[in-house]
Enzyme design. Structure first.
Site: not given
Ligand code: NAD
Length: 427
Positions: A117
Site C-alpha cells: 500500500k
Molecule cells: P473515493 O475517494 O473514490 O471515495 C471515498 C468516498 O468516501 C467519497 O464519497 C468521500 O466523500 C467519502 N468519505 C470520506 N470521508 C468520509 C466520512 N468521514 N464519512 C462519510 N463519507 C466519507 O475512494 P474509494 O476508492 O471509493 O474507496 C473507498 C473505500 O474502499 C476505502 O476504504 C478504500 O480503501 C476501499 N477500497 C477501494 C478499492 C478501489 O478499487 N477503489 C478497492 C478496495 C477497497
C-alpha cells in the site's frame, strides 16, 4: 550488545491503532491455526517500508514538502499489489495495516501477488490539477526503485483515480525510456486499462452480498440498502445493487448524507454528484448525518468510505442483517465482537472489496500479454473468483464455527505460510 531477538516491537511509527487492529486480527488467525512461532514473526512487520519527502512547487510559486509512503508487507506469492491513497490522515501505521490486508486479500482470491500500500499525506481537494500532477510525478520518482511490473504494482485508492495512475505510468515510462503499462492498474482504457476495472470493487461487493443473501435465504427484491461513502466503490455498489432489484435508501459522503425510505434514483444521483461533487442537495431526499445513517434499519449496510466507522460506541445500534465491508478496516475489534454476539452476518473487507484487486490482476495480465479481454469475459471471471472465495470462507466458518473474518484470515494465512515453508528462509 546487539540483541539477538527483536524486542522493540513498540515502534510508534507502525503501532498506530489501525496497525494494532490488523495485527490483532492476524494473531487471532495465527492462534486458531496454531501457526509455527517462527513463521508468525515473519508476518508481523512489513517486509520493507519506504518514507519519502516530496517537494513540489505550488501554483503560487512557493514550495511545499509532502510526506509519502510505500509499504511492501509480503512478497512470497509474487509482486506486491496495492493502492495509493491521497488523504490528510495517511501515516506509516495506516499504510502498513492496509498493506497487510492486501497480502491476505490477494492470497484469499488466489492471485499471484503479495500485499502493498502507499499514500501521500495531503488533501487532494485543496490542490489544483497541476499541483496534483506534480505531486504524483515526484512521488513516483521518489519511490521508483521500489515499484515495477515484476516488483510492486500500485492502483487507485481513496483520493486517487485513473488520471493519477496515468501520470504514474507516464513518469515510470519516461524514466525507463519506453511505455510500461504494467506498472499500475486502474489506468484509463486508452493506455492499457481494463474494461470493468472502475466498477470492479463495487461489483465484487454486490456478488458477495448476493451470495450472503442466498445463504440467509433472502431475495434481493426490495431489500433496503444503506451505503456510507459515494466515491468509486460506494457509487458503483449502489448502481449495481439497484440493478439487482434492491432499494438504496441512504448514502453519504465526506460532507453529508441523504435519505429516502422509498429508495433513491441512483442514476440521477450519480449525475447530480458528477455536476456538484457531493450528494447534498439531491432532490426527493432528506438530509441525514453520517452517524444516523450508519444506525438506520436496513437489510444491508455497506461502509464504503474510511476505516474505524463501526466501533464500540455504535455497534449495539447497527441495525442491519448483512454488513458488507466495502471499505478497508471499517469495523474495530471491539465492534466485531459485539456484532458477532448480536448475530449479524459480516462479510469481511478482505473478501467483500477484493473485486478491485482481482480485476487489477486481469489488467496486469492483459498488459503483460498485450492481449485484451471483453468486458463480459472480465465480469464472468470476476464472478467465478469472488463467489468461489466467498463459499470457501463460508464453508470454513461453518465447519470451524468461527466468524467470516476469522475464516477468511485463516485461509489466507495458511496459504502464505505453506508457500513460505516451501520456499524456505534465505540464506
Ligand atoms: P473515493 O475517494 O473514490 O471515495 C471515498 C468516498 O468516501 C467519497 O464519497 C468521500 O466523500 C467519502 N468519505 C470520506 N470521508 C468520509 C466520512 N468521514 N464519512 C462519510 N463519507 C466519507 O475512494 P474509494 O476508492 O471509493 O474507496 C473507498 C473505500 O474502499 C476505502 O476504504 C478504500 O480503501 C476501499 N477500497 C477501494 C478499492 C478501489 O478499487 N477503489 C478497492 C478496495 C477497497
Amino acid at each position: 550488545m546487539t540483541p539477538r531477538r527483536n524486542e522493540h516491537r513498540d515502534n510508534p511509527e507502525y503501532f498506530t491503532p489501525i496497525y494494532k487492529m490488523a495485527l490483532a486480527q492476524f494473531e487471532q488467525a495465527a492462534d486458531k491455526l496454531s501457526l509455527d512461532p517462527n513463521l508468525r514473526k515473519r508476518f508481523t512487520d512489513p517486509k520493507r517500508a519506504i518514507m519519502v519527502n516530496i517537494p513540489i512547487r505550488l501554483d503560487d510559486a512557493s514550495v511545499e514538502v509532502f510526506h509519502g509512503y510505500r509499504v511492501h508487507h509480503d512478497t512470497t506469492l509474487g509482486p506486491s499489489k496495492g493502492g495509493i491513497r491521497f488523504h490528510p490522515d495517511v501515516n506509516l501505521g495506516e499504510v502498513s495495516a492496509l498493506a497487510m490486508w492486501m497480502t491476505w486479500k490477494c492470497a484469499l482470491m488466489g492471485l499471484p501477488f503479495g500485499g502493498a500500500k502507499g499514500g501521500v499525506r495531503c488533501d487532494p481537494h485543496a490542490l489544483s490539477r497541476n499541483e496534483l500532477q506534480r505531486l504524483t510525478r515526484r512521488f513516483t520518482a521518489e519511490i521508483i526503485r521500489f515499484i515495477g511490473p515484476e516488483m510492486d504494482v500500485p492502483a487507485p485508492d481513496i483520493g486517487t483515480n485513473e488520471q493519477i495512475m496515468a501520470w504514474m505510468m507516464d513518469t515510470y515510462s519516461q524514466f525507463k525510456g519506453y511505455s510500461i503499462p504494467g506498472i499500475v492498474t486502474g489506468k484509463p482504457i486508452n493506455i492499457g486499462g481494463s474494461l470493468g476495472r472502475t466498477e470492479a470493487t463495487g461489483r465484487g461487493v454486490v456478488f458477495c452480498i448476493m451470495e450472503a443473501m442466498r445463504h440467509l435465504k433472502m431475495t434481493p427484491e426490495g431489500k433496503k440498502i444503506v451505503i456510507q461513502g459515494f466515491g468509486n466503490v460506494g457509487a458503483n455498489t449502489a448502481q449495481i445493487i439497484d440493478e439487482e432489484g434492491c432499494q438504496v435508501i441512504a448514502v453519504s459522503d465526506v460532507k453529508s448524507g441523504i435519505y429516502n425510505p422509498n429508495g433513491l434514483d441512483i442514476i440521477a444521483l450519480r449525475a447530480h454528484v458528477e455536476k456538484t461533487q457531493f450528494v447534498e442537495g439531491f432532490t426527493e431526499s432528506e438530509p441525514i448525518g453520517n452517524k444516523d445513517l450508519l444506525e438506520l434499519t436496513c437489510d444491508v449496510l455497506v461502509p464504503a468510505a474510511l476505516s474505524e466507522q463501526i466501533t464500540r460506541d455504535n455497534a449495539e445500534r447497527i441495525s442491519c442483517k448483512i454488513l458488507a465491508e466495502a471499505a478497508n478496516g471499517p469495523t474495530t475489534l471491539a465492534a466485531d465482537k459485539i456484532l458477532q454476539d448480536r448475530g449479524l452476518f459480516l462479510i469481511p473487507d478482505i473478501l467483500a472489496n477484493a473485486g478491485g484487486v482481482t480485476v487489477s490482476y486481469f489488467e496486469w495480465v492483459q498488459g503483460l500479454q498485450n492481449f485484451f479481454w471483453k468486458e463480459q469475459e472480465i465480469n464472468e471471471r470476476l464472478r467465478e473468483i469472488v463467489c468461489s472465495a466467498f463459499n470457501n470462507v463460508l464453508q470454513l466458518s461453518l465447519t470451524e464455527k468461527v466468524d467470516m473474518r476469522l475464516a477468511a484470515l485463516m485461509l489466507s494465512v495458511q496459504k502464505i505460510a505453506k508457500a513460505k515453508l516451501a520456499r524456505g528462509l534465505f540464506p
